[in-house]
Design a protein around this motif. Structure first.
Motif, PDB file in Angstrom:
ATOM      1  N   MET A   1       9.844  17.867  16.211  1.00 50.65           N
ATOM      2  CA  MET A   1      10.217  18.758  17.288  1.00 50.65           C
ATOM      3  C   MET A   1       9.947  18.049  18.612  1.00 50.65           C
ATOM      4  N   ARG A   2      10.889  18.106  19.521  1.00 52.14           N
ATOM      5  CA  ARG A   2      10.735  17.473  20.823  1.00 52.14           C
ATOM      6  C   ARG A   2       9.873  18.329  21.738  1.00 52.14           C
ATOM      7  N   ASP A   3       9.195  17.670  22.664  1.00 50.78           N
ATOM      8  CA  ASP A   3       8.377  18.372  23.645  1.00 50.78           C
ATOM      9  C   ASP A   3       9.258  18.884  24.772  1.00 50.78           C
ATOM     10  N   THR A   4       8.813  19.944  25.383  1.00 51.06           N
ATOM     11  CA  THR A   4       9.460  20.418  26.589  1.00 51.06           C
ATOM     12  C   THR A   4       8.668  19.874  27.756  1.00 51.06           C
ATOM     13  N   ILE A   5       9.349  19.275  28.703  1.00 51.18           N
ATOM     14  CA  ILE A   5       8.701  18.721  29.885  1.00 51.18           C
ATOM     15  C   ILE A   5       8.920  19.689  31.028  1.00 51.18           C
ATOM     16  N   ALA A   6       7.851  20.010  31.709  1.00 56.75           N
ATOM     17  CA  ALA A   6       7.950  20.881  32.864  1.00 56.75           C
ATOM     18  C   ALA A   6       7.600  20.075  34.106  1.00 56.75           C
ATOM     19  N   SER A   7       8.546  19.890  34.976  1.00 61.38           N
ATOM     20  CA  SER A   7       8.292  19.257  36.262  1.00 61.38           C
ATOM     21  C   SER A   7       8.220  20.359  37.294  1.00 61.38           C
ATOM     22  N   PHE A   8       7.172  20.339  38.084  1.00 62.24           N
ATOM     23  CA  PHE A   8       6.928  21.435  39.003  1.00 62.24           C
ATOM     24  C   PHE A   8       7.363  21.119  40.418  1.00 62.24           C
ATOM     25  N   ILE A   9       7.803  22.148  41.108  1.00 59.00           N
ATOM     26  CA  ILE A   9       8.002  22.048  42.536  1.00 59.00           C
ATOM     27  C   ILE A   9       6.626  22.229  43.177  1.00 59.00           C
ATOM     28  N   PRO A  10       6.450  21.928  44.449  1.00 61.82           N
ATOM     29  CA  PRO A  10       5.119  21.972  45.057  1.00 61.82           C
ATOM     30  C   PRO A  10       4.348  23.271  44.852  1.00 61.82           C
ATOM     31  N   ASN A  11       4.992  24.426  44.879  1.00 61.76           N
ATOM     32  CA  ASN A  11       4.273  25.680  44.709  1.00 61.76           C
ATOM     33  C   ASN A  11       4.425  26.175  43.274  1.00 61.76           C
ATOM     34  N   PHE A  12       3.524  25.748  42.411  1.00 57.16           N
ATOM     35  CA  PHE A  12       3.609  26.198  41.026  1.00 57.16           C
ATOM     36  C   PHE A  12       2.584  27.278  40.727  1.00 57.16           C
ATOM     37  N   PHE A  13       2.011  27.876  41.763  1.00 57.86           N
ATOM     38  CA  PHE A  13       1.025  28.936  41.587  1.00 57.86           C
ATOM     39  C   PHE A  13       1.532  30.085  40.716  1.00 57.86           C
ATOM     40  N   PHE A  49      11.579  28.164  28.236  1.00 56.13           N
ATOM     41  CA  PHE A  49      10.760  27.881  29.406  1.00 56.13           C
ATOM     42  C   PHE A  49      11.461  28.335  30.686  1.00 56.13           C
ATOM     43  N   GLU A  50      12.756  28.128  30.752  1.00 55.52           N
ATOM     44  CA  GLU A  50      13.512  28.542  31.938  1.00 55.52           C
ATOM     45  C   GLU A  50      13.408  30.055  32.146  1.00 55.52           C
ATOM     46  N   LEU A  51      13.543  30.825  31.075  1.00 54.98           N
ATOM     47  CA  LEU A  51      13.426  32.280  31.192  1.00 54.98           C
ATOM     48  C   LEU A  51      12.021  32.686  31.634  1.00 54.98           C
ATOM     49  N   ALA A  52      11.006  32.062  31.037  1.00 57.36           N
ATOM     50  CA  ALA A  52       9.625  32.380  31.401  1.00 57.36           C
ATOM     51  C   ALA A  52       9.345  32.005  32.854  1.00 57.36           C
ATOM     52  N   ALA A  53       9.827  30.851  33.278  1.00 50.08           N
ATOM     53  CA  ALA A  53       9.615  30.409  34.659  1.00 50.08           C
ATOM     54  C   ALA A  53      10.309  31.347  35.638  1.00 50.08           C
ATOM     55  N   LYS A  54      11.519  31.756  35.318  1.00 47.38           N
ATOM     56  CA  LYS A  54      12.234  32.693  36.190  1.00 47.38           C
ATOM     57  C   LYS A  54      11.443  33.988  36.339  1.00 47.38           C
ATOM     58  N   PHE A  55      10.903  34.486  35.237  1.00 53.37           N
ATOM     59  CA  PHE A  55      10.077  35.693  35.289  1.00 53.37           C
ATOM     60  C   PHE A  55       8.880  35.477  36.212  1.00 53.37           C
ATOM     61  N   CYS A  56       8.208  34.342  36.064  1.00 58.22           N
ATOM     62  CA  CYS A  56       7.022  34.049  36.873  1.00 58.22           C
ATOM     63  C   CYS A  56       7.341  33.968  38.364  1.00 58.22           C
ATOM     64  N   TYR A  57       8.510  33.457  38.694  1.00 58.51           N
ATOM     65  CA  TYR A  57       8.904  33.323  40.093  1.00 58.51           C
ATOM     66  C   TYR A  57       9.615  34.557  40.632  1.00 58.51           C
ATOM     67  N   GLY A  58       9.674  35.631  39.840  1.00 58.83           N
ATOM     68  CA  GLY A  58      10.237  36.883  40.316  1.00 58.83           C
ATOM     69  C   GLY A  58      11.746  36.991  40.252  1.00 58.83           C
ATOM     70  N   VAL A  59      12.384  36.090  39.525  1.00 59.52           N
ATOM     71  CA  VAL A  59      13.833  36.148  39.351  1.00 59.52           C
ATOM     72  C   VAL A  59      14.132  37.167  38.251  1.00 59.52           C
ATOM     73  N   ASN A  60      15.065  38.047  38.492  1.00 62.38           N
ATOM     74  CA  ASN A  60      15.434  39.027  37.470  1.00 62.38           C
ATOM     75  C   ASN A  60      16.080  38.321  36.286  1.00 62.38           C
ATOM     76  N   ILE A  61      15.596  38.634  35.101  1.00 67.57           N
ATOM     77  CA  ILE A  61      16.195  38.098  33.879  1.00 67.57           C
ATOM     78  C   ILE A  61      16.665  39.279  33.037  1.00 67.57           C
ATOM     79  N   GLU A  62      17.762  39.077  32.362  1.00 70.86           N
ATOM     80  CA  GLU A  62      18.296  40.122  31.508  1.00 70.86           C
ATOM     81  C   GLU A  62      17.661  40.016  30.126  1.00 70.86           C
ATOM     82  N   ILE A  63      17.067  41.095  29.685  1.00 69.95           N
ATOM     83  CA  ILE A  63      16.495  41.141  28.339  1.00 69.95           C
ATOM     84  C   ILE A  63      17.532  41.790  27.437  1.00 69.95           C
ATOM     85  N   THR A  64      17.958  41.017  26.440  1.00 68.45           N
ATOM     86  CA  THR A  64      19.003  41.482  25.524  1.00 68.45           C
ATOM     87  C   THR A  64      18.481  41.406  24.090  1.00 68.45           C
TER      88      THR A  64
END
Length: 88
Positions: A1-13, A49-64
């Protein structure tokens, strides 16, 4: 299984404040200027990871019906519980 790499923008709080896994990885890191982490075994890999990150940054995600299980798995893997952050 490949790893997921997360590169952060300066504000990753938002990720650190909502994910116990990310918090632990950053606390254990020897490099204080860390800009990349590896999430080994992340269910759903970069899509999840993209869905989780969007949730963390307050972006609305559609739960289906098709992404509900994925979201549950990634939230568990990333330790995104209400113990970590009340609005998780």
């Amino acid at each position: 299984m490949r790893d997921t790499i997360a590169s952060f923008i300066p504000n990753f709080f938002p990720l650190v404040s909502r994910s116990g896994t990310i918090r632990k990885l950053l606390l254990e890191a020897k490099d204080t200027k860390l800009s990349r982490i590896y999430l080994t075994g992340l269910p759903g890999r970069s899509n999840a990871f993209e869905l989780a990150a969007k949730f963390c940054y307050g972006v609305n995600i559609e739960i289906t019906i098709s992404n509900l299980a994925l979201l549950k798995c990634v939230a568990r893997f990333m330790e995104m519980t209400e113990d970590i952050f009340k609005k998780n």
